[in-house]
Enzyme design. Structure first.
Site, mmCIF file in Angstrom:
data_model
loop_
_atom_site.group_PDB
_atom_site.id
_atom_site.type_symbol
_atom_site.label_atom_id
_atom_site.label_comp_id
_atom_site.label_asym_id
_atom_site.label_seq_id
_atom_site.Cartn_x
_atom_site.Cartn_y
_atom_site.Cartn_z
ATOM 1 N N GLY A 52 0.463 -0.962 -0.020
ATOM 2 C CA GLY A 52 -0.046 0.053 -0.253
ATOM 3 C C GLY A 52 0.507 1.442 -0.280
ATOM 4 N N ASP A 73 10.903 -7.522 -1.666
ATOM 5 C CA ASP A 73 9.217 -8.119 -1.589
ATOM 6 C C ASP A 73 9.342 -9.234 -1.787
ATOM 7 O OD1 ASP A 73 6.546 -8.619 -0.654
ATOM 8 O OD2 ASP A 73 6.478 -6.355 -0.794
ATOM 9 N N ASN A 81 -5.245 -7.046 -2.517
ATOM 10 C CA ASN A 81 -4.509 -6.109 -2.354
ATOM 11 C C ASN A 81 -4.768 -5.264 -3.378
ATOM 12 O OD1 ASN A 81 -1.457 -8.940 -2.369
ATOM 13 N ND2 ASN A 81 -2.503 -7.462 -1.012
ATOM 14 N N LEU A 82 -5.506 -5.500 -4.582
ATOM 15 C CA LEU A 82 -5.318 -4.922 -5.332
ATOM 16 C C LEU A 82 -6.799 -3.278 -4.981
ATOM 17 C CD1 LEU A 82 -6.967 -6.774 -7.852
ATOM 18 C CD2 LEU A 82 -4.343 -5.776 -7.677
ATOM 19 N N GLN A 83 -7.030 -2.782 -3.197
ATOM 20 C CA GLN A 83 -7.400 -2.737 -3.258
ATOM 21 C C GLN A 83 -6.825 -0.626 -3.189
ATOM 22 O OE1 GLN A 83 -7.925 -1.718 0.441
ATOM 23 N NE2 GLN A 83 -8.934 -0.759 0.996
ATOM 24 N N LYS A 97 5.256 -9.770 -6.271
ATOM 25 C CA LYS A 97 5.389 -8.387 -5.605
ATOM 26 C C LYS A 97 6.260 -8.084 -6.754
ATOM 27 C CE LYS A 97 1.879 -8.097 -2.535
ATOM 28 N NZ LYS A 97 1.134 -7.569 -0.538
ATOM 29 N N ASP A 141 5.207 -3.071 6.693
ATOM 30 C CA ASP A 141 3.846 -3.043 7.850
ATOM 31 C C ASP A 141 3.782 -4.070 9.256
ATOM 32 O OD1 ASP A 141 3.139 -5.464 7.352
ATOM 33 O OD2 ASP A 141 1.213 -5.504 6.109
ATOM 34 N N ASN A 142 4.999 -4.260 9.943
ATOM 35 C CA ASN A 142 5.356 -4.863 10.190
ATOM 36 C C ASN A 142 6.279 -4.379 11.258
ATOM 37 O OD1 ASN A 142 7.699 -6.991 10.221
ATOM 38 N ND2 ASN A 142 6.981 -7.152 8.363
ATOM 39 N N CYS A 203 -3.674 -3.448 9.764
ATOM 40 C CA CYS A 203 -4.689 -3.312 8.724
ATOM 41 C C CYS A 203 -5.416 -4.259 7.958
ATOM 42 C CB CYS A 203 -4.363 -2.496 7.062
ATOM 43 S SG CYS A 203 -2.838 -1.424 7.268
ATOM 44 N N CYS A 345 -8.961 2.653 21.415
ATOM 45 C CA CYS A 345 -10.051 3.126 20.682
ATOM 46 C C CYS A 345 -10.587 2.335 20.210
ATOM 47 C CB CYS A 345 -8.672 3.605 19.738
ATOM 48 S SG CYS A 345 -7.852 2.694 19.180
#
Length: 395
Positions: A52, A73, A81-83, A97, A141-142, A203, A345
């Site tokens: 992302g 990667d 993933n495409l979103q 990727k 993302d980690n 996420c 939250c």
């Protein structure tokens, strides 16, 4: 960190007529110009993660003319993933990727050099990979990877650009342990050590607005251009916090933690030193105590959810301050450094990020709830149904 940083890269050869035409809009900018464009073309940038954040970073750095782009990667493209991972298309599902992203970069400019690294970054290969580039961009993302990058870049003396996403929120900064001008700041100065495993939802669990990746990725690409060209004011010493749904960008100043020294890179096969986390994640036993302390007025509890979330499922007696408002410099400066603070939250991710910023702002005792509002509400219900004697003892 207002001092201008010198350019990282020496200018390359004179521009060709085709390059003059391609980069005409850059050449018109005083901040880049002909010399800056030659620096970009001579530069080497490593992008960690073709997801992302990596997607817009790769596309904009390629369009900007960064001469060599490395991509790290080890994952393959999935339909989910495409979103948000716009460097990939439907036809790329199932491909590596790095291959899909490399094709997209070459499609923008076939004259750029693209170096795919289809590996997982770890202590055994991080030094060699990161050391071969001028700037590192972390779009992973980690937490283990982020802290490894922070430690390796500190050892190498490399700057790196960091971004983080959750729901409609993003944070972006530049870290550099030993800049040539001014004070160095690293990830650990803001967040301490990595949070305990499972205390911050991913996420995949908490969701992410696809377009917020573009906003954060563009900001990260701009940081890279400024570092390479020595132009503008970077985010070194500042964290930019974006709330897409509120339509705001806020800035949080950060400084090097007092007494902190750079850490050596852990050897392959050794467990990383977790250090001090970004404020403590409250466990089940702590939570009961915190609920009782809140009832007694001994702690400040803040609900960071956006107004629609908080109004739909309010927490009685808890102060509601949306994250976009909480992370303002004025709000952080108004916090009592000696009063215990508990942040909550929906699921815990925003609270963990906000706890790190509150900690950096000087609040000594900051807690965040991994279980979010559901955990707080359950603990409050348990206290309400407890016997009076038990409630008194808990307070």
């Amino acid at each position: 960190m207002s001092s201008a940083l010198p350019p990282l890269v020496a200018p390359g050869p004179p521009l060709t007529p085709d390059q003059v035409a391609r980069y005409a809009r850059h050449l018109a900018l005083d901040e880049i110009g002909e010399v800056g464009q030659r620096r970009l073309l001579a530069s080497r940038v490593l992008v960690l993660g073709a997801g992302g954040l990596g997607s817009p970073v790769l596309l904009y750095l390629a369009a900007a003319g960064v001469g060599t782009l490395g991509i790290v990667d080890d994952d393959v493209v999935e339909v989910s993933n495409l979103q948000r991972q716009v460097v990939h298309g439907t036809a790329d599902v199932g491909r590596r990727k790095v291959d899909s992203a490399a094709d997209a970069v070459r499609g923008l400019d076939p004259h750029l050099e693209v170096v795919p690294h289809a590996v997982r970054l770890g202590p055994g290969n991080a030094g060699g990979l990161l050391g071969a580039y001028d700037v590192v961009v972390d779009g992973t993302d980690n937490f283990p990877t982020r802290y490894l990058v922070d430690d390796v870049c500190a050892e190498l003396g490399r700057p790196w650009v960091w971004g983080s996403l959750q729901r409609g929120h993003a944070q972006v900064s530049t870290f550099w342990s030993r800049p040539p001008v001014g004070e160095g700041v690293g990830l650990r100065d803001v967040f301490g050590g990595p949070p305990s495993e499972g205390t911050v939802p991913s996420c995949a669990v908490d969701g992410v607005l696809g377009a917020v990746c573009a906003a954060a990725g563009a900001a990260m690409a701009i940081e890279v251009v400024k570092l390479l060209c020595g132009s503008g004011r970077t985010l070194l010493g500042r964290v930019a916090v974006h709330d897409a749904f509120a339509g705001t960008w806020q800035e949080v100043p950060v400084r090097r933690a007092q007494g902190r020294t750079d850490r050596a890179v852990p050897r392959a096969g050794t467990a990383p030193d977790r250090g001090a986390g970004p404020g403590s994640a409250a466990g089940a036993d702590d939570l009961a105590t915190l609920v009782a302390a809140h009832a007694a007025g001994a702690v400040d509890v803040v609900d960071l959810r956006d107004a629609p979330e908080a109004s739909a499922h309010p927490l009685p007696g808890v102060r509601a301050v949306p994250l976009a408002q909480f992370v303002t410099e004025q709000m952080l400066a108004s916090l009592d450094p000696d009063r215990p603070l508990v942040l909550v939250c929906r699921l815990g991710a925003r609270a963990a990020h906000a706890a790190a910023l509150a900690r950096a702002a000087g609040v000594r005792d900051v807690r965040h709830l991994p279980g979010g509002v559901a955990a707080w509400r359950l603990a409050a219900q348990d206290r309400a149904t407890a016997t009076p004697d038990a409630a008194v003892r808990g307070a």
